[in-house]
Structure formats: C-alpha cells, structure tokens
Design a protein around this motif. Sequence first.
Motif, short mmCIF file in Angstrom:
data_model
loop_
_atom_site.label_atom_id
_atom_site.label_comp_id
_atom_site.label_asym_id
_atom_site.label_seq_id
_atom_site.Cartn_x
_atom_site.Cartn_y
_atom_site.Cartn_z
N CYS A 165 0.83 -1.22 0.00
CA CYS A 165 0.00 0.00 0.00
C CYS A 165 0.86 1.26 0.00
N ALA A 166 1.94 1.26 0.77
CA ALA A 166 2.81 2.44 0.82
C ALA A 166 3.50 2.68 -0.51
N ARG A 167 3.98 1.62 -1.15
CA ARG A 167 4.64 1.80 -2.44
C ARG A 167 3.65 2.27 -3.50
N ALA A 168 2.45 1.72 -3.49
CA ALA A 168 1.44 2.17 -4.46
C ALA A 168 1.04 3.61 -4.21
N ALA A 169 0.92 4.03 -2.95
CA ALA A 169 0.58 5.42 -2.64
C ALA A 169 1.66 6.37 -3.13
N VAL A 170 2.91 6.01 -2.91
CA VAL A 170 4.02 6.85 -3.39
C VAL A 170 4.02 6.92 -4.92
N ALA A 171 3.70 5.81 -5.58
CA ALA A 171 3.65 5.82 -7.04
C ALA A 171 2.59 6.79 -7.55
N HIS A 172 1.45 6.86 -6.87
CA HIS A 172 0.40 7.78 -7.32
C HIS A 172 0.73 9.22 -6.94
N LEU A 173 1.43 9.44 -5.86
CA LEU A 173 1.90 10.80 -5.57
C LEU A 173 2.88 11.26 -6.64
N ASN A 174 3.74 10.36 -7.09
CA ASN A 174 4.64 10.72 -8.19
C ASN A 174 3.85 11.02 -9.46
N SER A 175 2.80 10.26 -9.71
CA SER A 175 1.98 10.53 -10.90
C SER A 175 1.29 11.88 -10.79
N SER A 176 0.89 12.27 -9.58
CA SER A 176 0.26 13.59 -9.43
C SER A 176 1.25 14.71 -9.71
N LEU A 177 2.53 14.47 -9.46
CA LEU A 177 3.54 15.48 -9.79
C LEU A 177 3.88 15.49 -11.27
N ARG A 178 3.69 14.37 -11.94
CA ARG A 178 4.03 14.28 -13.36
C ARG A 178 2.97 14.92 -14.26
N VAL A 179 1.80 15.19 -13.73
CA VAL A 179 0.73 15.76 -14.55
C VAL A 179 1.09 17.19 -14.95
N THR A 180 0.82 17.54 -16.17
CA THR A 180 1.07 18.89 -16.64
C THR A 180 0.23 19.89 -15.86
N ARG A 181 0.85 20.98 -15.43
CA ARG A 181 0.20 22.02 -14.64
C ARG A 181 -0.44 21.44 -13.37
N SER A 182 0.32 20.60 -12.70
CA SER A 182 -0.17 20.00 -11.46
C SER A 182 -0.31 21.08 -10.38
N GLN A 183 -1.38 20.98 -9.60
CA GLN A 183 -1.63 21.90 -8.51
C GLN A 183 -1.31 21.27 -7.16
#
Length: 636
Positions: A569-587
């Motif tokens: 669960c921790a590794r998957a959560a970190v992976a999605h936090l990284n994806s949120s940073l990779r989004v163009t114009r992330s807020q």
Amino acid sequence: MGRGLSAPAASDGGGFWEGFWQQSGGTAVWVLGIFAVTVVVVMVRLGSGLLLRHQSNRLLPVVVCEDRGLLGGQGGGHRGNGIGQGGADHARQSARTGELAAYITEHMAADGLGPRVLTPGSGTTTGPDPAPETASSPHGWVDVMKRLAFFQPRAYHVMLHCVSADRTQPSFSVRIMYMPKNVIVAAAVLEGETLAPGATTEERRRRDKKLYERIACYCTVKILGDPRSQDRIPRWESWGDDLDSYRFYRMGIRAQERALAAKKQRDPDQELAHYRHALKHYDEAAALVPGNLTVRLQQAGVRELIGQDGGTEEPATHIQRAIEIYEDCVQLWPEHVETAYRLSIACAEQRRHQEHGRHWPADYERESREHLRLLQKRLSWSVMARRYARTWLPGRRNLGERRYWLQWFTFERPHPSLRSRRRSFLAAVRIAEAADQLRMLQPPEPEKLREAFRTVAKEVTGGVWARWGWLWGGPNWGIRRLLHADHRRGGDHAGHGSPVPTSRQRGAHARTHAEVLIAGPSPRHRVPTRASTGYLVYYNAACFLSLALEVEPPSGSVTWSGDEWREDCARAAVAHLNSSLRVTRSQFSAAWAERDTDLRPLFTGRLRDDTVTADPPRWARIGRNWAGFAGIHVTD
C-alpha cells in the motif's frame, strides 16, 4: 455633328461584353479592381468580426500605458513609451509612471495565473489579462487597408500619469478607457501618504508600494466592475465597487506566500502565524463581498488547513467554521461544483473529529458520502449540458458562466487526452467516496473493501485490456492491479516467502516481493496509470492507499506475510503521488499535503494508537523517504 455614343450591338462578333470592353478600355479594369478590393475588404472584415464575436466570451485584455495627453502637450495621443522633453521634472514623472505601470502589469499577471491553490479541487479564478501595447498610428496605404479590413480588438487601456513626483506626497492620475470607442470607464487622482521631510529611503519605498497596490486594486476592481466585464466573468466572482475588498484579498494572498516561505525555513510557529493573518484578511474581504466565492474558498481553505494542524488548540472549531462557510456557499451558488466537493471533504474531516469525542451541531450532521453521491449526479453529462444550454437563454446569458460550463467538457492537457475535465473530476469524486469507507473506526467488510479497491483501480490504472479486466478478473482484480502489479507470478502475490523463480520464470511478472525494491537502470513503472487523468485523481488515490494502511487485507483473497500488505500500500501510494507530480500544470501543494490527515499514516509511518519505535518497519520508511524528497516535514 459628330456621331453619338450608342450601346454596342449584340450581333457584332463577341456580343455585349466584347463591345463594352472595347469602348470602356482601361476604365473597366479600375472599376472592377476597386470592386474586387471592396469585396475582399468586406469579406475579411466580416470574418474578423465573426472571430472577435467568437472570442467575446473571454475577458477583454488590459493595456497599461503612459497618458501622453496629460504631459503638457508633449506628444500626440496617449500611446508610446517616450519620456518627453520637458526637462528633469518630466523625466522624473515619466520614470515614476513607468515604475507604476510595471507594478500594475505584474499585479494583473499574477491575478491572471490565479492564487496559490491550497485546497485540492477548489478550482481557479478569472483575473484581468494584461496585454502589450501593439497599436500605432497607420503609416502608408498598407496599414490603412489593414485598419479597414480588420476590426480593431476591444480592450481596456489604463493610462497613467504622475501628477506630482514630490518625495513627501506623490500623486497619480488614472484613466481607464474602453477602446476603440474612447469611453471613459473610470478616472481618479490617487495620492500617497504624507511623510516628513526627513523620511528615510525605506519609508518612502514602503509608502510608494502601498500607493501602487491601491492603484492596482483600483484598476482591477473598476475593470471587473464594468458592465462589459461583468458579463464575461461568473456571477460568483464579482467584486462590487469597493476596492478594499479586493485589497484585503490580495493581503491574504501575500500572507499565504509568507507562510509558504516560513514553511521552507522550517518555522512552524511563523507559518501558523502567517496563516492566521491571511485568515484575518479573508474575513475582512468576505465582510465586504459575502457572495464572492474566490474569497470564500480561500477563507474556508485556510480554516481547514489550520484545523488540520496538530499543534492548533481548537482544530474542531476551524473545521466546523469551514463546513458552515461551504454549506452557505452551496446554498448561495448551488451550480458551483468545486464548493460542493470541498464541503464533502470537510465533512469527512468533521467525522474524524467526532470519533475523537467532539460533538457537532445537528445542522451539519450530513455525512460526506451523501454529499459525494449528490455531487456525482451533478457531474453527470446531462445535468452539465443542461446548465450550459441555459446560458444561451434570454435573461440567463452570462459569458463567464458559459465559459465555466464549457471547460468541463474540454480535454485535460496534454492533448490528446481521452478524458474530459468533467470525467476526471468525477473519477476523483468516486475515489473520495471509496476512501470514505476506510475512514471509519470499524474495519470495512471484505466485500466492501474489494469494491473500494476495484473502484480506485478502474479510475487510475492504464492499459486498454487491463482497464476492462474487472469484468472477468474476479473479486480481487482491484487489489492485484493496485498493489502487486509488479511482483506477481501469474495472478498470485509473490511475497517474501515465495520460492525463487527459475531463469525462465524471471520476467516482468515473475519477480518476488523483495526484488521490486531494487531499482535498476530503467525500472518498470510500478503501477500502470492512465495518461492525463488529472492530478486530483492521483492525489485522492494516494490518500485512499494511505488509509488502507490502517485496515487488514480482506479474508479469502491473496495472502500476505508480515507487513507486506502495508508495504504494498505504501509503495502504491508513493507511485500515485509521483503521478500527481508528473501531470502537466499539477496543482499539488506540499503545504496542504503536509497537513492532510489522510496522508498522515503514510508520511509518519504510524498507525492508529501505535507507539513510536526506534526501528520502524520497512513500509514506514517508504512514506517518510518520499516526504523528505518532496520537502514535507511531518512530526510524529
């Protein structure tokens, strides 16, 4: 008498037109040429007019320039950047005017980008759009033809003139014109504070900055308050006629920026003090414009942030006040989607405080899941299309609200994307509803937990065939897709106790639980995600997986040994936090994530009612390491 002119005979050779050309000679060429040029000019002008009509729903640009008409007859017109030839006084006045123009341009450009968004999903605002001065007097027949063929774009011209450059009390003349009709929108002479003759340079600099801020707020409020602009912004972003409301809002934004600066310096006391100052300014602005959602969302967002701070004395009071603000705003502007979303998230935080023994008024006992269900209905395609169609009806025409509803049907960037903004926001709401199942003190039933994982996996995982795998993947499909997509053998979970795979089994789907922690030169993406889903979807998925640390794996599903469930669960959560940073114009906001109680189990590495240990487990170090990487400081 000479032979008179007569019409050419139709029977002569080529007929009427041949005789016409023979008798008219070169005159016909000029006549037809002028006629053709006129037709081209009319068609081009018609096309440019239709283009401007199509773009009329946008806020008109603002041109900041020096008012040359008030320079004592120097220079014809108001355009240009020259300083004139009136001696040292005119040079000093022009320099002060140029400094003011630069400040106003920076002020409006910052408003056009929007404030620093702290609360996820709170949306953005509409601000003036400063544009460079490009118009000039026509020179030559080519420029004249351009002026005839193209409609002049409409814009607001802010014309500035330094009336007095006195060190003790400077004053500026401000005229706002609606061009090209030369209509005066507003005009005023604004003076600065009077200082003693012996004032220091720092005191004069602060006085000038306060004056520049007043003038910039005056221009913004007058432009947004003009009837031509009020039709181009949503009704919930109106500032009225009082410039103090907008000035207090700007002071709150600057206080938030100082709080973020204090956070970078790891000074939590100063950070909290600046947030309290920002809240004070937002309260003052809300008292002047109670129906402005731009102020209200910032006001409630800061209260949420202060209420989630562990060091606050009465966090429940701030959360309760934020819910009251959201409730009133939803009743006032039920069509605003982002406010309803923030209300549901605040209600989820409210219930967490209820479980800790705090009591709330009966008027605000509605659960967050009920708000989320109502919000999903409002995000349906038919409801939003009906809202958009209403903006075309007589009496309901508002170009700003039409633009607001139309943007929900646009695709997320980068293009091309298979999801519209409405669909991405709907996915974030569905994940938030699934996360609400994990916030309860009682663990959810195994079937409800599987359904929650299936909901999140359908919204965030990528791959055309894998995306629809839930139809035939069984009840544990969501858990497999989110947690052990990179360390499974076939459809089973490959844990620490799994047998060592053979050379033929070693591949993308034959790695053990421990092998995936070793990063190679080109590691495989841990969780396959959708492209251009939106940062809010990934952020909510990370919150869901962080809350999943508190629950046990559903019985009857795949087996985990030790802390493998929490590690996955921790590794998957970190992976999605990284994806949120990779989004163009992330807020993504580190200041908000640092205080988000849903992410606290991930960042602290502690579960509910756990004690601090000197040697935390491996799953606890995963979230802590990422928090240090993102500059998030979370205390135990």
